[in-house]
Design a protein around this motif. Sequence first.
Motif, PDB file in Angstrom:
ATOM      1  N   ASN A 188      33.914  54.039  37.133  1.00 25.18           N
ATOM      2  CA  ASN A 188      32.992  52.932  37.011  1.00 25.18           C
ATOM      3  C   ASN A 188      33.803  51.686  36.721  1.00 25.18           C
ATOM      4  OD1 ASN A 188      30.643  54.922  36.612  1.00 25.18           O
ATOM      5  ND2 ASN A 188      29.665  52.910  36.368  1.00 25.18           N
ATOM      6  N   GLY A 189      34.575  51.262  37.734  1.00 26.49           N
ATOM      7  CA  GLY A 189      35.423  50.098  37.580  1.00 26.49           C
ATOM      8  C   GLY A 189      34.652  48.798  37.678  1.00 26.49           C
ATOM      9  N   PRO A 190      35.323  47.676  37.479  1.00 24.29           N
ATOM     10  CA  PRO A 190      34.662  46.373  37.531  1.00 24.29           C
ATOM     11  C   PRO A 190      34.034  46.047  38.885  1.00 24.29           C
ATOM     12  CG  PRO A 190      36.817  46.199  36.480  1.00 24.29           C
ATOM     13  CD  PRO A 190      36.731  47.573  37.066  1.00 24.29           C
ATOM     14  N   ALA A 191      34.524  46.672  39.958  1.00 25.21           N
ATOM     15  CA  ALA A 191      33.987  46.414  41.292  1.00 25.21           C
ATOM     16  C   ALA A 191      32.893  47.393  41.688  1.00 25.21           C
ATOM     17  CB  ALA A 191      35.108  46.476  42.327  1.00 25.21           C
ATOM     18  N   TYR A 192      32.586  48.344  40.818  1.00 28.34           N
ATOM     19  CA  TYR A 192      31.660  49.422  41.169  1.00 28.34           C
ATOM     20  C   TYR A 192      30.227  49.073  40.765  1.00 28.34           C
ATOM     21  CZ  TYR A 192      29.479  54.021  41.304  1.00 28.34           C
ATOM     22  OH  TYR A 192      28.641  55.077  41.558  1.00 28.34           O
ATOM     23  N   CYS A 193      29.377  48.886  41.764  1.00 28.28           N
ATOM     24  CA  CYS A 193      27.939  48.669  41.547  1.00 28.28           C
ATOM     25  C   CYS A 193      27.672  47.489  40.614  1.00 28.28           C
ATOM     26  CB  CYS A 193      27.283  49.944  41.020  1.00 28.28           C
ATOM     27  SG  CYS A 193      27.393  51.331  42.174  1.00 28.28           S
ATOM     28  N   THR A 194      28.423  46.403  40.839  1.00 31.41           N
ATOM     29  CA  THR A 194      28.242  45.190  40.047  1.00 31.41           C
ATOM     30  C   THR A 194      27.795  44.004  40.896  1.00 31.41           C
ATOM     31  OG1 THR A 194      30.653  44.915  40.184  1.00 31.41           O
ATOM     32  CG2 THR A 194      29.776  45.802  38.125  1.00 31.41           C
ATOM     33  N   GLU A 195      27.535  44.222  42.172  1.00 35.33           N
ATOM     34  CA  GLU A 195      26.955  43.228  43.080  1.00 35.33           C
ATOM     35  C   GLU A 195      27.734  41.919  43.082  1.00 35.33           C
ATOM     36  OE1 GLU A 195      22.718  42.835  42.561  1.00 35.33           O
ATOM     37  OE2 GLU A 195      22.346  44.854  43.334  1.00 35.33           O
ATOM     38  N   LEU A 196      28.995  41.994  43.430  1.00 34.20           N
ATOM     39  CA  LEU A 196      29.861  40.824  43.463  1.00 34.20           C
ATOM     40  C   LEU A 196      29.929  40.234  44.868  1.00 34.20           C
ATOM     41  CD1 LEU A 196      32.785  42.233  41.298  1.00 34.20           C
ATOM     42  CD2 LEU A 196      30.776  40.927  40.553  1.00 34.20           C
ATOM     43  N   ALA A 203      39.232  40.013  42.464  1.00 35.86           N
ATOM     44  CA  ALA A 203      39.667  40.034  41.063  1.00 35.86           C
ATOM     45  C   ALA A 203      39.155  41.271  40.353  1.00 35.86           C
ATOM     46  CB  ALA A 203      39.186  38.771  40.347  1.00 35.86           C
ATOM     47  N   ALA A 204      37.936  41.699  40.689  1.00 34.79           N
ATOM     48  CA  ALA A 204      37.379  42.902  40.058  1.00 34.79           C
ATOM     49  C   ALA A 204      38.162  44.138  40.458  1.00 34.79           C
ATOM     50  CB  ALA A 204      35.907  43.048  40.439  1.00 34.79           C
ATOM     51  N   LEU A 205      38.546  44.234  41.716  1.00 36.82           N
ATOM     52  CA  LEU A 205      39.361  45.370  42.159  1.00 36.82           C
ATOM     53  C   LEU A 205      40.727  45.360  41.474  1.00 36.82           C
ATOM     54  CD1 LEU A 205      38.498  45.270  45.963  1.00 36.82           C
ATOM     55  CD2 LEU A 205      37.924  47.134  44.400  1.00 36.82           C
ATOM     56  N   ALA A 206      41.303  44.176  41.351  1.00 37.52           N
ATOM     57  CA  ALA A 206      42.613  44.062  40.711  1.00 37.52           C
ATOM     58  C   ALA A 206      42.555  44.437  39.237  1.00 37.52           C
ATOM     59  CB  ALA A 206      43.147  42.644  40.873  1.00 37.52           C
ATOM     60  N   ALA A 207      41.401  44.240  38.596  1.00 38.06           N
ATOM     61  CA  ALA A 207      41.254  44.513  37.167  1.00 38.06           C
ATOM     62  C   ALA A 207      40.974  45.979  36.856  1.00 38.06           C
ATOM     63  CB  ALA A 207      40.138  43.645  36.586  1.00 38.06           C
ATOM     64  N   ALA A 208      40.838  46.804  37.873  1.00 41.10           N
ATOM     65  CA  ALA A 208      40.525  48.223  37.641  1.00 41.10           C
ATOM     66  C   ALA A 208      41.609  48.888  36.802  1.00 41.10           C
ATOM     67  CB  ALA A 208      40.373  48.946  38.978  1.00 41.10           C
TER      68      ALA A 208
END
Length: 245
Positions: A188-196, A203-208
């Motif tokens: 459940n990373g920052p890019a997962y199901c957060t509607e970006l 940036a969300a993928l990089a922050a995983a």
Amino acid sequence: MKITVIGAGAIGGNLAAKLAAAGHDVQVADARGPEAVRAEVLESGARAADLAEAVKGRDVIVLSIPFGVAEQLADLFAAVPDETVVIDTSNYYPGMLSEPIEAVENGRVESVWNAEQLGRPVIKAWNAALAGTQQTRGVPAGTPGRIAIPVAGDSEEAKRVAMQLVDDTGFDPYDAGPLADSWRQQPNGPAYCTELTLDELPAALAAADRAKDAAVRDSVPERLATLPAEFTLDDVVEMNRAAHR
């Protein structure tokens, strides 16, 4: 494009309906038989098909099946041509939706492991959007605030095909790199199901962070229990975003 969706659940049903509405020739197959395909999935023109027949002569096969069962389809896929694009939409939720899998627990990337079980390469797409998001929030290209969906894989041509289909379902596709990096779009990373949006997603993928994201994933039941009894799609999206603030 000739597309087969294997799996007639929420995700598979959404994708079959959306892709058929976009003008593709879509078949839907389920291990339980054609009768398991819900009538509403077929309203946009998709057709229910027998599993063994549904993989023949197709350009794309979308796997919307539970994580961990790909090996059961290996014999079926042995005769599928190499040029057929296979897209994996599954997610690993040990103890919730599947039993823990030792190789994945020890660091094997989920979709890399799935590809090994299936016996062929896969592209990872559509896994990082909730079923409700896929069903209700797809919009035409160019619409401000359009939600982006990461697409990972090792074949640039297959990834290009998958990205076009993501666009056809109403979302901005984003090239998330090779399949080995697809853990960044898993639960459940920052890019997962957060509607970006497309601007926000990189940036969300990089922050995983694999350890942190796994802990967030494993806390989903407890966090869902804190939501209102009649929680909404927005409530779940906000819950997912809040876990990474």
